[in-house]
Design a protein around this motif. Structure first.
Motif, PDB file in Angstrom:
ATOM      1  N   SER A   1      -8.210  -6.012  -0.991  1.00 25.13           N
ATOM      2  CA  SER A   1      -7.772  -6.049   0.350  1.00 25.13           C
ATOM      3  C   SER A   1      -6.293  -6.226   0.408  1.00 25.13           C
ATOM      4  O   SER A   1      -5.541  -6.737  -0.412  1.00 25.13           O
ATOM      5  CB  SER A   1      -8.413  -7.732   0.708  1.00 25.13           C
ATOM      6  OG  SER A   1      -7.950  -8.281   1.850  1.00 25.13           O
ATOM      7  N   LEU A   2      -5.880  -5.510   1.697  1.00 22.40           N
ATOM      8  CA  LEU A   2      -4.481  -5.720   1.813  1.00 22.40           C
ATOM      9  C   LEU A   2      -3.846  -6.688   2.403  1.00 22.40           C
ATOM     10  O   LEU A   2      -2.837  -6.936   2.812  1.00 22.40           O
ATOM     11  CB  LEU A   2      -4.277  -4.046   2.782  1.00 22.40           C
ATOM     12  CG  LEU A   2      -4.514  -2.950   2.123  1.00 22.40           C
ATOM     13  CD1 LEU A   2      -4.228  -1.989   3.164  1.00 22.40           C
ATOM     14  CD2 LEU A   2      -3.532  -3.054   1.104  1.00 22.40           C
ATOM     15  N   LYS A   3      -4.930  -7.649   2.944  1.00 20.61           N
ATOM     16  CA  LYS A   3      -4.354  -9.002   3.508  1.00 20.61           C
ATOM     17  C   LYS A   3      -3.754 -10.036   2.128  1.00 20.61           C
ATOM     18  O   LYS A   3      -2.751 -10.286   2.595  1.00 20.61           O
ATOM     19  CB  LYS A   3      -5.526  -9.532   4.300  1.00 20.61           C
ATOM     20  CG  LYS A   3      -6.029  -8.784   5.321  1.00 20.61           C
ATOM     21  CD  LYS A   3      -7.036  -9.389   6.357  1.00 20.61           C
ATOM     22  CE  LYS A   3      -7.204  -8.794   7.589  1.00 20.61           C
ATOM     23  NZ  LYS A   3      -8.568  -9.312   8.182  1.00 20.61           N
ATOM     24  N   ASP A   4      -4.903 -10.171   1.317  1.00 22.32           N
ATOM     25  CA  ASP A   4      -4.443 -11.164   0.243  1.00 22.32           C
ATOM     26  C   ASP A   4      -4.480 -10.533  -1.104  1.00 22.32           C
ATOM     27  O   ASP A   4      -4.175 -11.218  -2.115  1.00 22.32           O
ATOM     28  CB  ASP A   4      -5.167 -12.480   0.387  1.00 22.32           C
ATOM     29  CG  ASP A   4      -6.909 -12.090   0.263  1.00 22.32           C
ATOM     30  OD1 ASP A   4      -6.936 -10.706   0.266  1.00 22.32           O
ATOM     31  OD2 ASP A   4      -7.475 -13.000   0.291  1.00 22.32           O
TER      32      ASP A   4
ATOM     33  N   GLY B   1      -7.860  -0.845   5.524  1.00 30.91           N
ATOM     34  CA  GLY B   1      -7.404  -2.276   5.201  1.00 30.91           C
ATOM     35  C   GLY B   1      -7.741  -2.640   3.609  1.00 30.91           C
ATOM     36  O   GLY B   1      -7.645  -3.616   3.374  1.00 30.91           O
TER      37      GLY B   1
END
Length: 809
Positions: free
Chosen positions: A548-551, A533
């Motif tokens: 972070s690969l989310k945001d 992630g």
């Protein structure tokens, strides 16, 4: 129940101690001795395992030197099935597209190079015009061409995407966004190669204006001054011209194409004085007709008065159109005040009328054309109730005027033509003579009628396209000349009518490529990796950042290197780690489990000597080894568990700049211009790629591999692609050094000194490989590293930034 005896994976015969003796390869798989003998060997002392396709060592004595699989002969153990190399993986599109490979293949060769045409606007009586003139660059002399706009695409400054689609694909997307009828007409026109018809050379896109043009051969125009006197030799010349025009239209009729209308501007001449019908001018004339009708009617129904005005404008501008074509045109635009009947069918005889009028105009001279215009102006509009008979009566009065001019102007030598020309002007299409009769009439003015023609006056070829009338087609309706929409299009605005300004990126489901900046490094980015992630990035600033690969927010920083970090990999396992190598020979292992620590969990250093210049590349195999490519020209295998040096692989003559692992083989690229292959089972040397260009040393700066495909990027901007270690393609992608290359399925990304990320799409089979330039992403700095993951492209730059490119939201 008795199990089936084990079989050889090549010949599918059961193993035995005689004809199909099982022999064990170094990868652990088994095949019969005879099949191993017959398997092709592309490289000396190596063979590709028929079960797992791994390249392994093969003894020079043959398969008899390999060990027998004794257990297999005695027992029937389950033979493990290796994971198929071509097992499906999740597919993520970087650039979404709608068209198929077949559509691309059908149109790509019809698109002229973007720098092949230079444009100069052509003055015309109808203004503004959608037609331009220019030059087509060639090896010998520049060829004069006419350009007719047939579509439009989004200009660079008008799109918020950072991704610049390649020139060819921009033209393909423009064609794809057209209506199917428009494409069919373009296809038909570009396939026409008939006698007496001007050549259509291809399609060309003007990147400045965002317009797609049909490019046609530009021939010499007709000049009235050359035919002021219709007696003597000029009469014969005009008769020959009439024959050639008939021949041109008959050629089109054989292909199922009729014109519907003609004008003097449609007649062109080649360098030998032969008359041609200009297709580009013909479509432009059709567009002029649509514009004229639009201006005269303002979209209201047409009665006798409006018909008289339309006729006057048509004749005044030299447009000659048969009555049934005009009625069909008005019907298609819902402008007729009555229901159209079957009497208005457009047939091949519809071309006899305009050819006849055109010959009259040419025979009568410029003064005749002026009298023809005056005759239309003198026709009084009849009071009518919207019946089609009244409109036909108006046309009849016009033809009576025409007949009187015909009788007064044409006499003597042309007396024999008067009757057939009068018949050609008949309102009933079925009562008109055919074009061949008109051709024969012209021939009698030139030669003895007993002489046969060498031109085959054949009928329409069977099995051709459906009948089609150019002036009633979609290409003539595509641009309404003189309209407000066209003027807006010329000035860069958005036209509402037609399909000219469809935004390609807006039409694709997730076609807009956007980006997000990641800032935090203090020096050039050198490596990227994804796992757990996170996005890991290394830099010359000696640090490793975690995002972070989310945001894409910054999460953590690994610190501890004393030299610039040159290489970075992520290793997934029971204890997932990130491994980095620096210019001082240090290899650091970092835990990626929470809580994240600043210091490595273990580290070791490579021994140095006077040649040493640090670690340039890292790779990992599932056997638990980390491989490092070094400045001392060697590759070293290290135990990930304790950092123990397992072996050193030598053979390269310069720095080992890049490493990849694929299908049980370690590939190493070097500044010496070669790729060496090493067995992962015993670290022995297998073979070398790239020696076919001996004498030309092109340093390899980056390697990428996926599913049997290997790509090498060179310092001169070239790439070379291998499939199953067979060279498939070598080509130049960039003008300067490619520092990084990423490959995922069909998507190939390259970046380097030209500060641009280029996107290629790979297609083809085991025999041929196509590498299509899809587009590019311009940058402000040198591209130093690339990584593609699940539809997102990560790019590291020399200006300390990382950009994430993605499509859609």
């Amino acid at each position: 129940m008795m199990e089936e005896p084990p079989e050889c994976p090549v010949c599918l015969q059961s193993y035995n101690t005689e004809s199909t003796l099982p022999r064990v390869l170094s990868c652990g798989h088994t095949a019969c001795e005879e099949c191993l003998t017959n398997i092709p060997k592309k490289f000396p002392d190596t063979i590709r395992c028929p079960a797992c396709t791994v390249l392994v060592k093969f003894p020079p004595q043959g398969p008899s030197a390999l060990p027998k699989n004794i257990d297999l002969l005695r027992l029937f153990p389950s033979i493990s099935n290796p994971t198929p190399r071509n097992s499906k993986k999740p597919s993520f599109e970087f650039v979404a597209r709608s068209w198929s490979d077949e559509f691309y293949a059908a149109w790509k060769n019809r698109i002229l190079p973007f720098d092949a045409v230079s444009v100069e606007r052509e003055s015309a009586d109808f203004a503004p015009s959608s037609r331009l003139c220019g030059c087509l660059k060639s090896d010998d002399d520049d060829l004069k061409v006419s350009l007719l706009r047939v579509g439009s695409f989004q200009r660079d400054e008008g799109c918020d995407s950072v991704f610049e689609l390649s020139y060819v694909l921009r033209m393909i997307s423009c064609l794809w966004e057209m209506e199917e009828e428009e494409r069919d007409e373009l296809d038909m026109i570009m396939c026409l190669e008939e006698r007496g018809v001007s050549r259509v050379l291809g399609l060309w896109g003007d990147l400045k204006s965002g317009s797609l043009y049909l490019v046609g051969e530009k021939l010499k125009d007709f000049f009235w001054e050359e035919f002021e006197d219709i007696s003597g030799d000029n009469a014969s010349c005009l008769a020959v011209m009439g024959m050639q025009l008939c021949e041109a239209l008959l050629s089109l009729h054989k292909e199922g194409v009729s014109t519907g209308c003609l004008s003097v501007s449609c007649v062109k001449f080649d360098e030998f004085g032969n008359a041609f019908v200009d297709l580009i001018e013909l479509i432009e004339t059709g567009r002029n007709v649509y514009g004229l009708i639009s201006e005269e009617t303002c979209g209201k129904p047409v009665g006798a008065l409006e018909m008289g005005l339309i006729l006057k404008r048509l004749v005044k501008n030299g447009v000659l159109m048969s009555v049934e074509v005009l009625f069909e045109l008005l019907k298609k635009q819902d402008l007729l005040t009555t229901q159209a009947s079957s009497e208005c069918l457009v047939l091949y005889s519809s071309d006899v009328w305009p050819v006849c009028l055109l010959l009259l105009v040419l025979l009568g001279g410029k003064r005749f054309s002026e009298e023809l215009t005056e005759s239309v102006s003198g026709v009084e509009a009849k009071v009518c109730e919207g019946k089609i008979e009244d409109l036909l009566l108006l046309y009849t009065d016009f033809m009576d005027k025409l007949s009187s001019i015909l009788e007064s102007k044409l006499s003597g030598k042309f007396k024999s033509m008067v009757e057939i020309l009068r018949q050609c002007c008949c309102i009933d299409p079925q009562a008109r003579p055919v074009l061949t009769d008109l051709w024969k009439c012209n021939r009698e003015l030139v030669m003895n009628h007993r002489l046969s023609s060498t031109f085959p006056l054949n009928k329409k070829k069977p099995g051709k396209r459906k009948d089609f009338c150019l002036v009633l087609g979609e290409l003539c309706r595509l641009v309404v000349v003189g309209s407000k929409e066209l003027e807006e299009l010329e000035s860069g605005g958005v036209a509402e009518e037609g399909n000219l300004d469809k935004d390609f990126f807006g039409k694709l489901s997730e076609g807009k490529i956007k980006y997000k900046d990641l800032r935090g490094h203090q020096d050039s980015v050198t490596g990227l990796a994804v796992g757990d992630g996170f996005l890991f990035s290394s830099s010359l600033d000696k640090n490793i950042h975690i995002w972070s690969l989310k945001d894409f927010s910054h999460v953590h920083t690994f610190k501890g290197h004393q030299d610039k970090v040159m290489a970075l990999i992520y290793i997934k396992g029971a204890e997932s780690v990130c491994v980095s190598g620096d210019g001082g020979g240090g290899i650091f292992v970092w835990s990626t489990s929470f809580p994240l620590e600043e210091q490595p969990i273990r580290k070791w250093y490579e021994p140095k000597d006077w040649r040493y210049s640090g670690i340039h590349a890292l790779a990992y195999s599932e056997d638990g080894y980390v491989y490092s490519g070094s400045g001392d020209n060697t590759i070293k295998a290290w135990s990930l568990q304790d950092g123990r040096l397992v072996c050193t692989m030598t053979g390269h003559k310069s720095v080992v700049s890049t490493l990849v692992v694929l299908n049980g083989v370690l590939y190493s690229g070097s500044w010496d211009g070669t790729v060496r292959l090493w067995s992962l089972s015993d670290h022995s040397f297998l073979t070398v790629l790239g020696e076919e260009t001996q004498g030309i040393v092109k340093s390899i700066l980056s390697l990428a591999a996926d599913d049997g495909t290997l790509v090498a990027a060179y310092q001169n901007g070239d790439i070379q692609i291998w499939r199953d270690d067979t060279s498939m393609k070598s080509m130049q992608i960039q003008s300067s050094a490619i520092l990084s290359v990423a490959l995922n399925g069909k998507w190939l990304f390259t970046g380097g000194w030209d500060k641009t990320v280029n996107v290629q799409e790979l297609s083809g089979d085991e025999i041929s490989l196509e590498c299509t330039h899809v587009g590019s992403i311009p940058g402000c700095s040198v591209v130093t590293s690339l990584l593609y993951w699940e539809g997102k492209l990560f790019a590291g730059f020399a200006d300390k930034t990382i950009k994430v490119y993605y499509s859609g939201r």
